[in-house]
Design a protein around this motif. Structure first.
Motif, PDB file in Angstrom:
ATOM      1  N   LYS A  37       0.846  -1.193   0.000  1.00 58.08           N
ATOM      2  CA  LYS A  37       0.000   0.000   0.000  1.00 58.08           C
ATOM      3  C   LYS A  37       0.884   1.247   0.000  1.00 58.08           C
ATOM      4  N   MET A  38       0.488   2.249  -0.759  1.00 56.41           N
ATOM      5  CA  MET A  38       1.220   3.502  -0.788  1.00 56.41           C
ATOM      6  C   MET A  38       1.218   4.111   0.613  1.00 56.41           C
ATOM      7  N   CYS A  39       2.387   4.510   1.094  1.00 57.04           N
ATOM      8  CA  CYS A  39       2.504   5.042   2.448  1.00 57.04           C
ATOM      9  C   CYS A  39       3.081   6.458   2.436  1.00 57.04           C
ATOM     10  N   VAL A  40       4.306   6.593   1.934  1.00 63.97           N
ATOM     11  CA  VAL A  40       4.999   7.881   1.860  1.00 63.97           C
ATOM     12  C   VAL A  40       5.674   7.964   0.503  1.00 63.97           C
ATOM     13  N   TYR A 102      -1.676   4.803   9.680  1.00 69.91           N
ATOM     14  CA  TYR A 102      -2.798   4.583   8.771  1.00 69.91           C
ATOM     15  C   TYR A 102      -2.577   3.310   7.951  1.00 69.91           C
ATOM     16  N   ASN A 103      -1.353   3.105   7.523  1.00 74.72           N
ATOM     17  CA  ASN A 103      -1.040   1.908   6.736  1.00 74.72           C
ATOM     18  C   ASN A 103      -1.406   0.645   7.518  1.00 74.72           C
ATOM     19  N   GLN A 104      -1.160   0.625   8.808  1.00 74.99           N
ATOM     20  CA  GLN A 104      -1.480  -0.550   9.622  1.00 74.99           C
ATOM     21  C   GLN A 104      -2.995  -0.805   9.686  1.00 74.99           C
ATOM     22  N   GLN A 105      -3.778   0.235   9.548  1.00 78.08           N
ATOM     23  CA  GLN A 105      -5.233   0.086   9.554  1.00 78.08           C
ATOM     24  C   GLN A 105      -5.741  -0.597   8.279  1.00 78.08           C
ATOM     25  N   LEU A 106      -4.918  -0.586   7.232  1.00 77.78           N
ATOM     26  CA  LEU A 106      -5.329  -1.130   5.942  1.00 77.78           C
ATOM     27  C   LEU A 106      -5.081  -2.632   5.828  1.00 77.78           C
TER      28      LEU A 106
END
Length: 107
Positions: A37-40, A102-106
Motif C-alpha cells: 500500500k502507498m505510504c509515503v 494509517y497503513n497498519q489500519q489497511l
C-alpha cells in the motif's frame, strides 16, 4: 526524475526497520510502499503522506501541508507536505508515524 536526496535519505532511514517495505518509482517520484500500500512518497522537495480520511482535515491545518490533488480531484486522505512542514525532526517523525499508523489500519 528530480527528488530531494536529503529528504529521500531521511525517509529511507525512518523506514529502515519497517517490514514489507518496497521502494518504487511512481508519479515522477519515489514511493515507499508498506504491505503493498502507498505510504509515503517524495517528489521534488515535497513529501506525500497517506494519512487517512479521519486525519485529513487536522493535517491540513499543520504548517506546510496542503491537499493532494491528482488531475482535478482532491484525494482525501493524502496530503503533500513541503519543507517548512517536515524540516524539524519532530515534525518529520510525526508525518512518518501518521502514514505508518494509517497503513497498519489497511491490513
Amino acid at each position: 526524475m528530480k527528488v530531494n536526496e536529503k529528504l529521500l535519505n531521511r525517509i529511507r532511514e525512518a523506514l529502515v526497520d519497517v517490514d514489507h517495505l518496497q521502494e518504487k518509482t511512481m508519479f515522477g517520484g519515489i514511493c515507499f510502499m508498506v504491505n503493498d500500500k502507498m505510504c509515503v512518497c517524495i517528489r521534488d522537495d515535497r513529501m506525500m503522506c497517506r494519512v487517512g480520511p479521519e486525519n485529513y482535515e487536522a493535517c491540513l491545518e499543520k504548517n506546510g501541508c496542503e491537499p493532494m490533488i491528482h488531475g482535478k480531484k482532491q484525494m482525501k486522505g493524502y496530503v503533500f507536505v513541503y519543507e517548512e512542514g517536515y524540516k524539524d525532526r519532530r515534525d518529520f517523525e510525526t508525518w512518518i508515524r501518521l502514514a505508518l499508523n494509517y497503513n497498519q489500519q489497511l491490513i
